[in-house]
Design a protein around this motif. Sequence first.
Motif, PDB file in Angstrom:
ATOM      1  N   PHE A   1      22.072  45.926  51.290  1.00 18.93           N
ATOM      2  CA  PHE A   1      22.913  46.283  50.134  1.00 18.93           C
ATOM      3  C   PHE A   1      22.309  45.749  48.825  1.00 18.93           C
ATOM      4  O   PHE A   1      22.390  46.407  47.780  1.00 18.93           O
ATOM      5  N   THR A   2      21.702  44.574  48.903  1.00 21.31           N
ATOM      6  CA  THR A   2      21.065  44.002  47.707  1.00 21.31           C
ATOM      7  C   THR A   2      19.930  44.915  47.237  1.00 21.31           C
ATOM      8  O   THR A   2      19.788  45.220  46.048  1.00 21.31           O
TER       9      THR A   2
ATOM     10  N   ASN B   1      29.564  49.636  39.083  1.00 23.13           N
ATOM     11  CA  ASN B   1      29.374  48.359  38.393  1.00 23.13           C
ATOM     12  C   ASN B   1      28.136  48.319  37.509  1.00 23.13           C
ATOM     13  O   ASN B   1      27.991  47.415  36.697  1.00 23.13           O
TER      14      ASN B   1
ATOM     15  N   LEU C   1      21.142  48.222  45.783  1.00 24.54           N
ATOM     16  CA  LEU C   1      21.597  48.041  44.395  1.00 24.54           C
ATOM     17  C   LEU C   1      20.407  48.098  43.429  1.00 24.54           C
ATOM     18  O   LEU C   1      20.487  48.706  42.356  1.00 24.54           O
TER      19      LEU C   1
ATOM     20  N   GLU D   1      30.929  51.644  44.716  1.00 24.38           N
ATOM     21  CA  GLU D   1      31.343  50.442  43.984  1.00 24.38           C
ATOM     22  C   GLU D   1      30.155  49.833  43.229  1.00 24.38           C
ATOM     23  O   GLU D   1      30.261  49.484  42.042  1.00 24.38           O
ATOM     24  N   GLN D   2      29.025  49.736  43.907  1.00 24.08           N
ATOM     25  CA  GLN D   2      27.839  49.164  43.260  1.00 24.08           C
ATOM     26  C   GLN D   2      27.421  50.015  42.059  1.00 24.08           C
ATOM     27  O   GLN D   2      27.126  49.487  40.979  1.00 24.08           O
TER      28      GLN D   2
ATOM     29  N   VAL E   1      30.595  51.238  49.587  1.00 25.14           N
ATOM     30  CA  VAL E   1      29.817  50.175  48.924  1.00 25.14           C
ATOM     31  C   VAL E   1      28.946  50.774  47.817  1.00 25.14           C
ATOM     32  O   VAL E   1      28.915  50.262  46.684  1.00 25.14           O
TER      33      VAL E   1
ATOM     34  N   ASN F   1      22.710  39.875  46.295  1.00 24.48           N
ATOM     35  CA  ASN F   1      23.399  40.282  45.070  1.00 24.48           C
ATOM     36  C   ASN F   1      24.055  41.608  45.405  1.00 24.48           C
ATOM     37  O   ASN F   1      23.415  42.657  45.364  1.00 24.48           O
ATOM     38  N   LEU F   2      25.343  41.574  45.795  1.00 25.73           N
ATOM     39  CA  LEU F   2      25.958  42.758  46.384  1.00 25.73           C
ATOM     40  C   LEU F   2      26.692  43.614  45.363  1.00 25.73           C
ATOM     41  O   LEU F   2      26.735  44.839  45.471  1.00 25.73           O
ATOM     42  N   GLN F   3      27.333  42.974  44.411  1.00 29.54           N
ATOM     43  CA  GLN F   3      28.155  43.670  43.400  1.00 29.54           C
ATOM     44  C   GLN F   3      29.121  44.674  44.034  1.00 29.54           C
ATOM     45  O   GLN F   3      29.297  45.787  43.531  1.00 29.54           O
ATOM     46  N   SER F   4      29.736  44.243  45.135  1.00 26.38           N
ATOM     47  CA  SER F   4      30.725  45.096  45.793  1.00 26.38           C
ATOM     48  C   SER F   4      31.588  44.230  46.692  1.00 26.38           C
ATOM     49  O   SER F   4      31.059  43.520  47.569  1.00 26.38           O
TER      50      SER F   4
END
Length: 433
Positions: A336-337, A382, A340, A378-379, A375, A308-311
Motif C-alpha cells: 500500500f505504501t 488524500n 501510494l 482513500e489514498q 484503500v 506510509n498508508l494514508q488510509s
Amino acid sequence: MNTNEIVSIFARLKPEPSWSFAGTTTAQTGYITHSYHRYPAKFIPQLAARLISEYSEVGDLVIDPFMGSGTTLVEAKIHGRPSIGVDINPVAHLITMAKITPIEPNYLDSVVAEIENDLNSDYTGQLMLFDDSRTDEYGINHERIDYWFKPEIKRDLGKIYMLLNDTQSDDIRNFLLCGFSNILKNCSIWSQKSTKPTRDFKKKIPEPIPIFLRQIKQMAKRNRKFYQLLKGPGYLEVPASAYCEDARNLPAKSDTAQLIVTSPPYVTSYEYADLHQLTALWFGYTSDLSEFRHRFIGTAYHEEKPANLQSETAEEIVADLNKKNPKTACEVATYFTEMLETFSEMRQVLKKGGYACIVIGDTMLEKVDIKNAEVFVEQMQNIGFQIERLIMREIPSKILPQTRDKKTGRFTKSKDADFLAYPHEYILVMQKT
Ligand SMILES: C[S@@+](CC[C@H](N)C(=O)[O-])C[C@H]1O[C@@H](n2cnc3c(N)ncnc32)[C@H](O)[C@@H]1O
C-alpha cells in the motif's frame, strides 16, 4: 469524503453488466496484436478501449504505468491517442514493443519466408555448428536454463536464437524475439497446466523450429490486420512509447496526460519475476532471480520499509493481518505504501481535470479481506483526486470466488489455498482536482 462514506459507497455498488463484456469471445479479446504473447492478468482490450473513448479525445496523451503486455498502448494507438507505458519487467517491455509496432505487412512476410528458409536449410550450414561451445557466446549457458530445457531442445532453440540475434532491424528483432519468448514455455518442461513454475518430467515437448515458424506466421497475419486498422484513419504514425521503468518514475512531463488506464499488480499473488524467468534467463535480462524479484511492487520478497498508508482502511487491514501473520502484514503495508507512491506520480503527470482509471479487485489473505479498491480510493483522495465514478464489474470467467494453489498457481477450491480472488472487480475513475 471520509473512510466510512467510502466504505458505504462500495457496499451499495452493484455490478454494471455492460462493463462485463460477457459475450466477448477469445477471438475478439485476442484480435490484432493482442494475442502475440500470453501475459498473466491481462486487460480485455474492449475494457481499455471503452475507457479511452469515454475519458479522452483523439490526440490526448494516455499513460499506463503498469503496462504489462501493452493492452492500453495498443488500444490508445488504434483510437488515435499518443501513449506512454512503463513496466518494471523487461519481458513486458519486449512484448509491448512488438505489439505497438506495426510493420509493413509485405516486408514482414518476406522476412518470415527468409527465416523459414534459413531454419529449414540449416542457415547455410551454420546452424549445424551450433553446439555447446556457442551457448557461452550467447549467454545461455545457465544452470537455470538447463533446469528447464532438455539438451537437444536447448540446442534447437539456440539455433533459432542465434539467427534472430543476427537481425539488423530493431522492429523485426523485437517481433521475432517476442514470438520466440512465447514458445519457450511450450518447449520447456514447465508444466503446461500450471502458471507457476512447476516441472513436468513426462511432458511431451514439441520440436522448436516448426512451433516457432507457426508462431511467427500467426503473428504476421495479426500484424497485417493491425497495420490495416491503423492505416485507414491515418493512425500509423501515432506515437506509442514503452519503457522498462518503475511506475514511480514516469517518463512524461508534469501536467501533460489526459488519461491513465491501468491495472496494478496485486500483493503476493503473481510473482512476475518467477513467471517470466524463461524469457528473462534466455535474453540475459537477469541471471539472479532473487535480485529480479525485488524490483516488483506486490512481491513477497521485499525488504521492510517504513509504512506510509494514508488510509484508515489500510491501517485496519494491516493491524488485522498482524495478529495472524506479521510477515504478510508487513508485505501488505509495503504494497500500500508503494502504491501510494505510484498514485502521486500519476497525479504529477496528469493535467488538472484528467482521469486515472484503476482496474483492481479485492482479495483475501490469511482470511482477512484486502480491500484494495477502498484503500486506493482513500489514498488517492488524500493526495488530490476526487471520485468521478466507481464501476463494479463481474468477471465472466470467474463464477465463484476462486483460490489459487501456491505451488501450481491453478485455481482450486481447496480450503488450504492461500490467495482468494473474487469474481468481480472495480474500475476506479478518479479525477485530478
Ligand atoms: C496486472 S499486470 C498489468 C497487465 C496489463 N494491464 C496488460 O494488459 O497486460 C501488472 C504489471 O505491473 C508490473 N509492475 C510491478 N511492479 C512494478 C513497478 N514497480 N513499476 C512498474 N511496473 C510494475 C508487473 O510487471 C505487471 O506487468
